[in-house]
Design a protein around this motif. Structure first.
Motif, PDB file in Angstrom:
ATOM      1  N   GLU A 185       0.969  -1.118   0.206  1.00 40.08           N
ATOM      2  CA  GLU A 185       0.100  -0.061  -0.078  1.00 40.08           C
ATOM      3  C   GLU A 185       0.827   1.220   0.107  1.00 40.08           C
ATOM      4  O   GLU A 185       1.810   1.136   0.561  1.00 40.08           O
ATOM      5  CB  GLU A 185      -0.818  -0.074   1.221  1.00 40.08           C
ATOM      6  CG  GLU A 185      -2.046   0.802   1.152  1.00 40.08           C
ATOM      7  CD  GLU A 185      -3.000   0.708   2.541  1.00 40.08           C
ATOM      8  OE1 GLU A 185      -2.746  -0.144   3.368  1.00 40.08           O
ATOM      9  OE2 GLU A 185      -3.547   1.584   2.709  1.00 40.08           O
ATOM     10  N   ARG A 216       0.850   5.428   0.865  1.00 42.46           N
ATOM     11  CA  ARG A 216      -0.119   6.401   1.264  1.00 42.46           C
ATOM     12  C   ARG A 216       0.538   7.815   1.169  1.00 42.46           C
ATOM     13  O   ARG A 216       1.752   7.920   1.810  1.00 42.46           O
ATOM     14  CB  ARG A 216      -0.822   6.421   2.482  1.00 42.46           C
ATOM     15  CG  ARG A 216      -1.861   5.138   2.403  1.00 42.46           C
ATOM     16  CD  ARG A 216      -2.932   5.627   3.677  1.00 42.46           C
ATOM     17  NE  ARG A 216      -2.232   5.664   4.986  1.00 42.46           N
ATOM     18  CZ  ARG A 216      -1.909   4.556   5.951  1.00 42.46           C
ATOM     19  NH1 ARG A 216      -2.084   3.326   5.334  1.00 42.46           N
ATOM     20  NH2 ARG A 216      -1.367   4.829   6.903  1.00 42.46           N
ATOM     21  N   ASP A 217       0.302   8.652   0.295  1.00 51.85           N
ATOM     22  CA  ASP A 217       1.103   9.880   0.046  1.00 51.85           C
ATOM     23  C   ASP A 217       0.488  11.136   0.893  1.00 51.85           C
ATOM     24  O   ASP A 217      -0.700  11.697   0.724  1.00 51.85           O
ATOM     25  CB  ASP A 217       0.985  10.390  -1.453  1.00 51.85           C
ATOM     26  CG  ASP A 217       2.111  11.380  -1.630  1.00 51.85           C
ATOM     27  OD1 ASP A 217       2.458  12.226  -0.918  1.00 51.85           O
ATOM     28  OD2 ASP A 217       2.372  11.661  -2.812  1.00 51.85           O
TER      29      ASP A 217
END
Lengths: 436, 436
Positions: B27, B29-30
């Motif tokens: 995964e 996530r920025d």
């Protein structure tokens, strides 16, 4: 459970102790007034000495025994230099648990060389022979040890199907199966499934299963239904990581057999030692040079070693204290082997393991780049379209990986020192044999 | 090997230590200037926190990552209450080992309920999901534990063929195989081979293998290729000895899973406890009485319990703290079950084990007297002449024996708390499914 002590647990140190054993009547020897009844269980044999003077009723029962009756015997253990194993049983109770209604057609208690085909036809009798039984006790111990090694080294055991639409390698040597309204084939190898799983994150795995080859060989090294020990692991740097796993697990297995199956090895007359030294890793070219220089032998197929070549290489290295040797880098290998390392035109990361002069396993680093993989398939005349279920797994991140498949039957054949692979299989299958 | 630490070995106690991990990008996530990269390996997931300010080059590499790329990350472990598992990695080096070229067609990092058929079509992606991966880690641990129990209790592992001329039970539900110029069939059960071997002195044995059933069922409990754990032992007094083995080995297996696969159970949301109390052993008649009295349910077939009946019995005993229960003594059973004890007209020494409301295994004491055995065969319309390879073994002393066959897939289904047996199999086979 019926009360009993395993015969392998009885030793001369138990002199004077009461015990009960149970097993088949292996041999009867009548000395007139004294009857020796050799009882055989799964772990060994013990001599029961029935004396007419001491126990007349029991003696009478013993006189009525036949070979292969099942008996339960209670008595006192007596250390004795004359007894096989140094201990015998003076019986106080003898019960016939089950009577043999026929006389065995093959010799169970004497080591008469029977024809292998007859032995396999009558395997249920043949297995009663201590030397045959020893093969399968040894096999169980070896497999337990090998499986343990992989669990201890954090491999996961997997289970893949034996029925599929196509074989790993295709071709005429597949067995077709009528599968409902479809045609299926029996698996030749879990190779493609292993790779799919490593690609998908099951990154250290092994599988014990059957593979099927519809070849018509007629050699002492081949059967139609094969027991395979398959291994695959991700995050390798190269094929040496795979060979390390093969080498360490095999050494562990042989050590376990030497330490825990000495009785079986003795029964078989197999002289086995643990290959403590590093297994030599020679190239295919070096192997052919040794054959040419030392034995004046040139295998006919430029791309392979033949049976004679493997045997000679085995001798060559065994003399130097190396029963096992890796031959690395075969020309013209299958698409899944990594082939274009350093611009080589051989599958330089493919290896075979020879043990006691016989090929035991094939393995290597695999191609994990989908572009190179499909290019190689096309080059080899394999339609990538037929392998979508396999290639699909390569469209996402795939760790560099490798593995091998080891022929369990061949390993047992070598550990037990058997001439024919069929002796290492309880109920072998070949073109002429589907029964028992 | 590429350097790496297994993620399950990383704990908050390692705060401040340097380490390297490797796995798939699970995964991304920025958060703008901060990028969370969740890396997944075979044993778990770890959060890597890339910060633009601290490591600008690495941050740029991280920004270019896609789901399912394979990466190797080195950095410093930092305990953190915000991180899943309480620990995260501050990276100093990030290497892309292998790039995903496609976007996964099913959600790997989110628990979106996908259709089972789609999941099985794309099993290589589905296996990447932690909840699916957990099933097969659990399966491996359970099988390792069960196998261990049998080795520790002096059973020998055997290996019998899957190709034969006739099935153990004959009938239309066999898969025919084109075997050279003959017709062969895939094994439905190693039953007859197990008995031959026990008769011949391999008197405590187990076998892990595949069985094949050409039935067209379409239930959530059946597949065409089944993984079986088969057991047979000699010198039993009665079927209770066999049930003891089944009960103790299963308890050991479940205990091992509870103690060593808690991560997998958590991932699956399966609440499993060790059945420490003795498994109740009720008769078939008692089972039907409970169904009638407590649930007003009468199974249609007088000689069997139906699926609903098994489920209800499971509920009934589970409420009393017994997830497992033996039902003993079935009418009209197959010839190899001992049937004429005390003049009963039922196979009073045949049992089924129900676990969590599902039949997990069938077993019992076998008939070892050849006269009674052949009489029973004739009574059941089975030609003894077709079973000579089996009956031959009974013409010599045969210890009283019994055994059972346990469905591994069903066991895993129950341990993992899965709705459908196919979820417990990597690549299941049914009438419509031969691929992948």
């Amino acid at each position: 459970m019926l009360e009993r002590t395993y015969i392998e647990d009885v030793t001369p140190d138990d002199d004077g102790e009461d015990t009960t054993i149970a097993g088949h009547v292996h041999e009867l020897r009548d000395l007139g007034g004294i009857l020796f009844v050799i009882v055989r269980d799964a772990t060994g044999r013990l001599q029961v000495v029935a004396k007419e003077d001491d126990t007349p009723d029991l003696f009478e029962t013993a006189e009525g025994l036949s070979s292969e009756d099942v008996v339960q015997v209670t008595g006192t253990l007596e250390a004795s230099d004359q007894a096989p194993g140094g201990v015998e049983l003076a019986p106080t109770e003898l019960t016939v648990v089950s009577e043999a209604t026929d006389v065995p057609s093959i010799e169970i208690s004497k080591d008469v060389d029977a024809d292998l085909s007859t032995r396999l036809d009558e395997r249920h009798l043949d297995v009663r022979k201590p030397s045959t039984k020893a093969v399968f006790s040894l096999r169980s111990k070896a497999m337990g040890a090998m499986t343990d090694w992989f669990y201890d080294n954090r491999f996961e055991e997997v289970d893949t199907p034996e029925l599929s639409t196509a074989g790993a390698e295709g071709g005429a040597d597949l067995f077709p199966v009528v599968y409902y309204d479809k045609e299926a084939y029996l698996s030749q190898s879990p190779q493609l499934y292993k790779q799919i799983l490593v690609a998908s994150g099951v990154d250290r795995l092994f599988e014990v299963g059957h593979a099927f080859r519809a070849e018509d060989f007629g050699t002492s090294r081949h059967v139609s239904e094969i027991a395979m020990f398959d291994v695959e692991l991700g995050y390798v740097e190269d094929h040496h990581d795979v060979m390390d796993v093969q080498e360490e697990s095999l050494r562990h297995t042989i050590r376990h057999v030497v330490e825990h199956a000495q009785r079986e090895l003795d029964e078989l007359g197999s002289d086995l030692s643990v290959p403590e030294a590093d297994f030599p890793r020679i190239t295919f070219e070096e192997a052919r040079e040794i054959l040419a220089d030392e034995y004046d032998h040139v295998p006919e197929d430029d791309n392979d070693l033949d049976t004679k070549g493997e045997r000679l290489l085995g001798e060559y290295f065994e003399e130097q204290g190396h029963p096992a040797v890796f031959v690395v880098g075969y020309p013209d290998e299958k698409f899944y082997y990594r082939q274009d390392v350093d611009g080589d035109d051989v599958a330089s990361r493919k290896f075979d393991l020879l043990y006691r002069g016989q090929e035991l396993s094939s393995g290597g680093q695999r191609e994990h780049d989908i572009e190179r993989l499909t290019a190689k398939m096309r080059e080899q005349g394999v339609e990538p379209e037929n392998f979508e279920f396999y290639l699909d797994a390569f469209r996402y991140g795939v760790p560099p990986h490798g593995g091998y498949g080891l022929g369990i039957d061949r390993l047992i054949q070598q550990l037990a020192g058997l001439d024919n692979i069929k002796e290492a299989i309880l109920f072998p299958r070949d073109p002429d044999r589907l029964e028992p």
